[in-house]
Design a protein around this motif. Structure first.
Motif, PDB file in Angstrom:
ATOM      1  N   THR A 107       4.031  -7.330   4.724  1.00  0.00           N
ATOM      2  CA  THR A 107       3.829  -5.927   4.375  1.00  0.00           C
ATOM      3  C   THR A 107       4.984  -4.967   4.704  1.00  0.00           C
ATOM      4  OG1 THR A 107       2.267  -5.964   6.263  1.00  0.00           O
ATOM      5  CG2 THR A 107       1.300  -5.836   4.201  1.00  0.00           C
ATOM      6  N   ILE A 108       5.550  -5.585   5.787  1.00  0.00           N
ATOM      7  CA  ILE A 108       6.811  -4.565   6.347  1.00  0.00           C
ATOM      8  C   ILE A 108       7.644  -4.008   5.166  1.00  0.00           C
ATOM      9  CG2 ILE A 108       9.004  -4.444   7.658  1.00  0.00           C
ATOM     10  CD1 ILE A 108       7.158  -5.894   9.707  1.00  0.00           C
ATOM     11  N   PRO A 109       7.994  -4.879   4.331  1.00  0.00           N
ATOM     12  CA  PRO A 109       9.099  -4.474   3.132  1.00  0.00           C
ATOM     13  C   PRO A 109       8.462  -3.213   2.359  1.00  0.00           C
ATOM     14  CG  PRO A 109       9.102  -6.874   3.068  1.00  0.00           C
ATOM     15  CD  PRO A 109       7.960  -6.468   3.995  1.00  0.00           C
ATOM     16  N   PHE A 110       6.987  -3.297   2.166  1.00  0.00           N
ATOM     17  CA  PHE A 110       6.352  -2.202   1.444  1.00  0.00           C
ATOM     18  C   PHE A 110       6.717  -0.793   1.943  1.00  0.00           C
ATOM     19  CE2 PHE A 110       2.610   0.477   1.583  1.00  0.00           C
ATOM     20  CZ  PHE A 110       2.519   0.913   0.318  1.00  0.00           C
ATOM     21  N   TRP A 111       6.915  -0.832   3.294  1.00  0.00           N
ATOM     22  CA  TRP A 111       7.435   0.561   4.073  1.00  0.00           C
ATOM     23  C   TRP A 111       8.585   1.030   4.109  1.00  0.00           C
ATOM     24  CZ3 TRP A 111       3.523  -2.111   7.831  1.00  0.00           C
ATOM     25  CH2 TRP A 111       2.431  -1.608   7.661  1.00  0.00           C
TER      26      TRP A 111
END
Lengths: 282, 278
Positions: A107-111
């Motif tokens: 999920t980190i790349p989403f941010w």
């Protein structure tokens, strides 16, 4: 105070923001779509010229078709990848800590910034990029492949890169609530691994798939920047049609296209929402 | 422990490839941003240097990126605070049915699925016709909220769906007013989730492009500035900028996650302090 009044007071800020920055702009777009435009300015009118032009042009149909094509291919790919990744996380990773850690890793790349993530494909896909160099080194091709960058391929690759997350998260969320005993029961009843996935896991995961689908389809259909950047302005979708008109200050024409796009998206979502109750699934 | 089936290894490999796919390009531009001064946009590396990072500090090379960074930071914080406050209030409202709640819910869903460029276009047109100047802190701010608020609201739904109402009932039985119940019981329990809402609010705003495109006015936010660079900058300086912004995003994410982790740790150690007052 009555229940309604308290509810209204608490919901008022949200309603105010949506009223001013969502409802009013939509109304404004609908109004302006009937206006006329000169080369430099727009003027109030009530004419159907913009729509007539839109529906009379073959380009419109081609571009809408291309938009659906992007949406369909991206949907199929993100669903396959998202389902597989979520399935691994939910059923094959055994400790909760590892599950959370790996989930965060996804999920980190989403941010982080979408534009930077698009830019970062250039050294991979360019004419002298890593992909071409590697293929030449391996002797698989003699000439660099031209279709890696600035093509439908790179557009869809970027879509999948940016939006698979929107499938992983809701599907994982739904899978985590599946009672593990059901899987055991399927196995005891003699189902193979595939049969369990197909007849037990997949049907139970449908709500998550629907939510992911809503996200991916609307993001791809409303996009203009990914198509512009990843195709080097050589491909078009409806969003780019709108942004090109905006660039030429043809706001009424952009507004008419926007109205048609909005109706299309809302129709697709309306159909998808029949299959899932979002509030219950959170 | 049960032996791993063969499918586990296949799926694990698939997962590893997926992570590589997610992070590979980012890592690549991270490496390429250390190109030597003569280096180009692709491999091979032409020496190793921090030349392009230094280039970011030369005003004429890249335009006003530091001003843009400051505006994006400020805007991100404004959107973050507003998103948390408005989402919590709306989340509380939706716990009970009120007239119009269905309409408002569908409004929020529309806000989530509407193509971003429509918000940009519509808000731009309204400001234009009203004779107002678009500015990142007014029209840009409002446009971004239409993207962050639905996420905040959905998180609040998830939170309140799992909320144990007996805590509130207990507080009320002890004579707490509605405000006290919220302040000393509900708020401490939902606090970690609010950090999540704040993370969404800040990062979605900080990276937003389409909704600010026609609503930011003459002063660009960072994503707009970066996009402008993609059309006229052909040196690795853009990778250096990309690497720095990504690192900044990672830092922000780490701070938020650490805060959640510490909050949960403290809670595990001391037990829930909900209801104990200050």
């Amino acid at each position: 105070m009555s229940r309604n009044v308290i509810g209204w007071l608490q919901a008022a800020p949200l309603a105010a923001v949506l009223g001013c920055f969502l409802a009013a702009p939509i109304v404004m777009i609908v109004i302006v779509s009937f206006w006329g435009a000169t080369e430099y300015s727009i003027y109030p009118a009530f004419q159907f010229d913009n729509y007539e032009f839109l529906f009379g042009s073959a380009v419109t149909y081609k571009v809408f078709l291309a938009t659906f094509k992007y949406a369909a291919i991206t949907w199929a790919l993100t669903l396959t990848i998202g389902f597989t990744v979520a399935y691994f996380l939910a059923f094959h990773v055994r400790s909760l800590q590892t599950q959370i850690a790996l989930f965060l890793l996804c999920t980190i790349p989403f941010w982080t910034s979408n534009i930077i993530r698009m830019i970062s494909w250039i050294p991979f896909l360019g004419r002298n990029g890593i992909a071409n160099q590697t293929l030449i080194d391996w002797g698989l091709i003699d000439e660099p492949l031209e279709w890696l960058l600035y093509s439908d391929f790179s557009v869809i690759l970027a879509f999948v890169h940016l939006y698979t997350l929107f499938m992983v998260v809701p599907i994982f969320n739904t899978m985590m609530r599946i009672d593990k005993n059901l899987l055991e029961a399927a196995r005891d009843a003699g189902a193979s691994g595939w049969q369990t996935v197909w007849h037990v896991v997949l049907p139970l995961t449908k709500p998550g798939i629907m939510i992911g689908t809503i996200f991916v389809v609307t993001l791809v259909m409303g996009d203009f920047i990914t198509v512009r950047f990843m195709s080097g302005s050589q491909r078009a979708n409806v969003g780019r049609l709108i942004s090109n008109d905006i660039g030429l200050l043809q706001y009424p024409s952009a507004a008419a296209t926007a109205v048609v796009l909005l109706l299309t998206v809302l129709m697709v979502i309306g159909i998808l929402l029949r299959f899932v109750n979002i509030r219950k699934e959170l | 422990m049960e032996k791993r089936p063969a499918s586990f290894y296949f799926l694990a490999a698939f997962f590893a490839l997926f992570v590589l796919f997610l992070y590979g390009p980012t890592v690549t531009i991270g490496i390429l941003s250390f190109q030597g001064p003569q280096g180009g946009l692709t491999f091979p590396m032409n020496g190793v240097s921090t030349y392009w990072f230094a280039d970011l500090f030369r005003e004429q090379a890249v335009g006003d990126i530091w001003g843009a960074f400051g505006r994006s930071l400020m805007l991100g914080l404004m959107v973050m605070v507003t998103t948390v406050a408005v989402s919590v209030m709306a989340g509380l409202a939706f716990r009970k049915r009120f007239r119009g709640s269905g309409l408002l819910f569908y409004g929020a869903i529309t806000s989530l699925v509407i193509p971003s460029i429509l918000v940009s276009l519509g808000v731009g047109l309204i400001f234009n016709q009203l004779g107002l100047k678009v500015h990142w802190a007014t029209s840009g701010f409002g446009s971004q909220l239409t993207w962050t608020l639905p996420f905040g609201l959905l998180i609040m739904f998830a939170v309140f769906n799992r909320f144990d109402k007996s805590f509130e009932e207990a507080a009320r039985d002890q004579g707490a007013t509605a405000w006290q119940t919220f302040r000393y019981v509900v708020l401490p329990i939902i606090a970690p989730s609010l950090i999540g809402v704040a993370l969404f609010g800040f990062t979605l705003s900080y990276d937003e492009f389409a909704r600010t495109l026609l609503t930011a006015g003459s002063y660009n936010t960072l994503p707009l500035e970066v996009f402008g660079m993609t059309t006229n900058v052909t040196t690795p300086v853009i990778y250096a900028l990309g690497t720095l912004t990504t690192l900044f995003s990672f830092l922000i994410i780490a701070v938020f996650l650490l805060t959640v982790w510490i909050t949960n740790k403290r809670r595990a150690r001391f037990g829930s302090d909900a209801g104990k007052g200050v």
